[in-house]
Scaffold this active site. Structure first.
Site, PDB file in Angstrom:
ATOM      1  N   MET A  82      56.712  50.265  33.573  1.00 27.65           N
ATOM      2  CA  MET A  82      55.482  50.671  32.894  1.00 27.65           C
ATOM      3  C   MET A  82      55.758  51.755  31.848  1.00 27.65           C
ATOM      4  SD  MET A  82      52.894  50.810  36.175  1.00 27.65           S
ATOM      5  CE  MET A  82      51.426  51.132  35.173  1.00 27.65           C
ATOM      6  N   HIS A  83      54.757  51.984  31.001  1.00 27.81           N
ATOM      7  CA  HIS A  83      54.683  53.131  30.079  1.00 27.81           C
ATOM      8  C   HIS A  83      55.592  53.049  28.853  1.00 27.81           C
ATOM      9  CE1 HIS A  83      52.690  54.703  33.569  1.00 27.81           C
ATOM     10  NE2 HIS A  83      53.809  54.960  34.213  1.00 27.81           N
ATOM     11  N   ASP A 241      55.069  47.046  37.103  1.00 22.36           N
ATOM     12  CA  ASP A 241      55.973  46.848  38.236  1.00 22.36           C
ATOM     13  C   ASP A 241      55.406  47.344  39.557  1.00 22.36           C
ATOM     14  OD1 ASP A 241      56.185  49.535  37.524  1.00 22.36           O
ATOM     15  OD2 ASP A 241      58.372  49.530  37.390  1.00 22.36           O
TER      16      ASP A 241
END
Length: 514
Positions: A82-83, A241
């Site tokens: 992520m991110h 995830d």
């Protein structure tokens, strides 16, 4: 007979699995690794094209291993770290290396976002305070430091959504992963025009956002020729995830919690309502099911800590593992088992990449505290495992303090393969810890989401009940728990004792970069 493909774009590798909907087992799996680049301390970047090459090769490998007809692949699910921030120009070309989740360069941009929007307003919309990990801060960093790139941006994608674009030609995301951008209205599960406007980020840079099970595109002819997949194979929204791993662990009902040790460490709890920590110590994101959310605490350097030790001090284990045809981590675990619980007072703080829960401090650093002449390599390895578990206990205690129900804890991630690390978690949490019979986590989770999106299953809970069963349960060792309780109190105090020193080191590092 039919199969579901799950693809997980992780930090160290992409893993692809082929799930057999008839036998409820993994037919084949494949993994392909790639590097992480750190030009400066606290920076973390990857090449999105490395992810794509790994995706293509792992798809080819599972199709070859599985000996199946491409038309038998009913659907594809995507999971990913992520991110991260992938910037594309109008021709779909990558503009710069992706700045990924563990990058810590955007402390100033966090202050800017908080100043522009206001901390309380920001948390009310995005459910989280401004953090260096989130995508919005990375976009503003590029605007400030690389304006020539910022001017050429056409789309901003998350890691898995870049792979979706390569597979289908579609610009799309889904709610669980988009929650980690700091640009989503988390309670309402849609991009926040208010936040985007305030930050001067054009709305049309953002991809269309779906629910996790919804079909978002189909495999193109070009990709079919490249991978061996069938043209038109549906690709569902998928999940970040952590939400994907939760589905892959069956964390889809109230009272269920997962403790995951991958590169990072996460304690993840299901909730059917938006529950926000006003202090911002844990994250609230959309779950991978409609009208559900999750609360999660994150420690940045979980498996990363053991990997760092292996890479820098584990040459002996790596050489011996090659000779014995074993994993170096197995040998390290065998060494750690020789140390006593509590490691004779050696305590490890796993802050190699700063820390999120509970400190929200990008300047935090890793520490071995209490080293003496009597300590051995065995103690050091075990103290890393214990330090990560202490950090996960920080996460669990905050989640419980928020009133979240905790009945069942399931272990997952690479760390769950270690019976010692599972036992350490159980002892430190003072709770039973179970594992499931399929240890594929995020890749399995998004394969099941693909099954929901293509009609194999009615909904996510039904998919989980069909595919997931408890394998074994570890219980706390009565003698160890009080030892860990006492050392945990010391562990908790160490961050505050060192906080000013962390800041001083960060200031020196910043001055040296000038």
């Amino acid at each position: 007979m039919g199969y579901l493909l799950g693809i997980d774009i992780g930090t160290s590798a992409t893993k692809t699995i082929l799930f057999d909907t008839e036998t409820k087992k993994i037919k084949a799996s494949a993994s392909s690794e790639y590097p992480l680049y750190q030009p400066y301390i606290g920076w973390a970047e990857q090449d999105p094209d490395d992810w794509w090459r790994a995706t293509v090769s792992s798809i080819q490998e599972v199709l070859k291993k599985g000996l199946i007809h491409p038309q038998d692949v009913l659907g594809i699910g995507l999971s990913g770290q992520m991110h991260g921030m992938v910037l594309l120009d109008k021709d779909g070309n990558v503009l710069r290396p992706a700045i990924i989740w563990c990058d810590q360069r955007t402390e100033e941009e966090c202050k800017d976002i908080t100043s522009i929007i206001g901390r309380e307003k920001l948390i009310s919309i995005t459910a989280n305070p401004a953090l260096t990990n989130f995508t919005a801060t990375k976009i503003l960093w590029v605007k400030k430091h690389q304006p020539e790139i910022f001017e050429r941006i056409h789309k901003v994608l998350l890691p898995k959504d870049f792979i979706r674009f390569k597979l289908t030609g579609e610009f799309a995301s889904e709610v669980s992963d988009a929650s980690g951008t700091q640009l989503l209205d988390v309670p309402n599960r849609t991009w926040s025009r208010y936040v985007l406007d305030k930050l001067d980020i054009p709305f049309d840079w953002m991809p269309k956002v779906y629910e996790s099970h919804e079909v978002s595109g189909c495999v193109t002819e070009k990709v079919a020729n490249l991978t061996g997949l069938n043209v038109g194979t549906p690709v569902v929204g998928g999940a970040g995830d952590q939400a994907a791993g939760a589905v892959g662990n069956g964390i889809v009902e109230s009272g269920m919690v997962s403790s995951t040790i991958g590169t990072s460490g996460v304690v993840f709890a299901y909730t059917d309502k938006v529950s926000i920590d006003p202090k911002g110590r844990v994250h609230t994101f959309c779950h991978a099911m409609p009208d559900t959310w999750h609360v999660m605490g994150v420690t940045q350097g979980a498996g990363l800590s053991l990997q760092w030790f292996r890479n820098n001090f584990g040459s002996l284990e790596k050489e011996l593992a090659t000779f014995l045809k074993k994993d170096p981590y197995e040998l390290m675990t065998e060494e750690a088992q020789k140390a006593d619980a509590g490691c004779n007072g050696l305590i490890y703080l796993p802050y190699l990449m700063g820390e999120r829960t509970p400190h929200l401090d990008p300047s935090a650093k890793g520490v071995f505290f209490g080293i003496s002449a009597k300590h051995t390599r065995n103690d050091m390895i075990r103290s890393i495992m214990e330090g990560v578990a202490y950090s996960l206990r920080d996460c669990l205690e905050i989640i419980q303090d928020m009133g979240t129900k905790v009945d069942i804890i399931r272990a997952s991630g690479g760390g769950a393969r270690s019976s010692l690390w599972r036992q350490i978690q159980s002892d430190i949490f003072n709770r039973p810890l179970s594992t499931i019979d399929i240890g594929e986590g995020p890749a399995l989770g998004v394969a099941l989401l693909a099954g929901v999106g293509t009609g194999v299953y009615k909904d996510v809970p039904e998919a989980c009940k069909a595919a997931i069963n408890t394998k074994d349960t570890i219980y706390p060792i009565e003698y160890n728990t009080p030892i860990y309780d006492r050392y945990y109190e010391v562990y908790r105090s160490l961050y505050f004792a060192l906080k000013d020193n962390y800041r001083a080191i960060a200031d020196i590092e910043k001055d040296l970069k000038k």
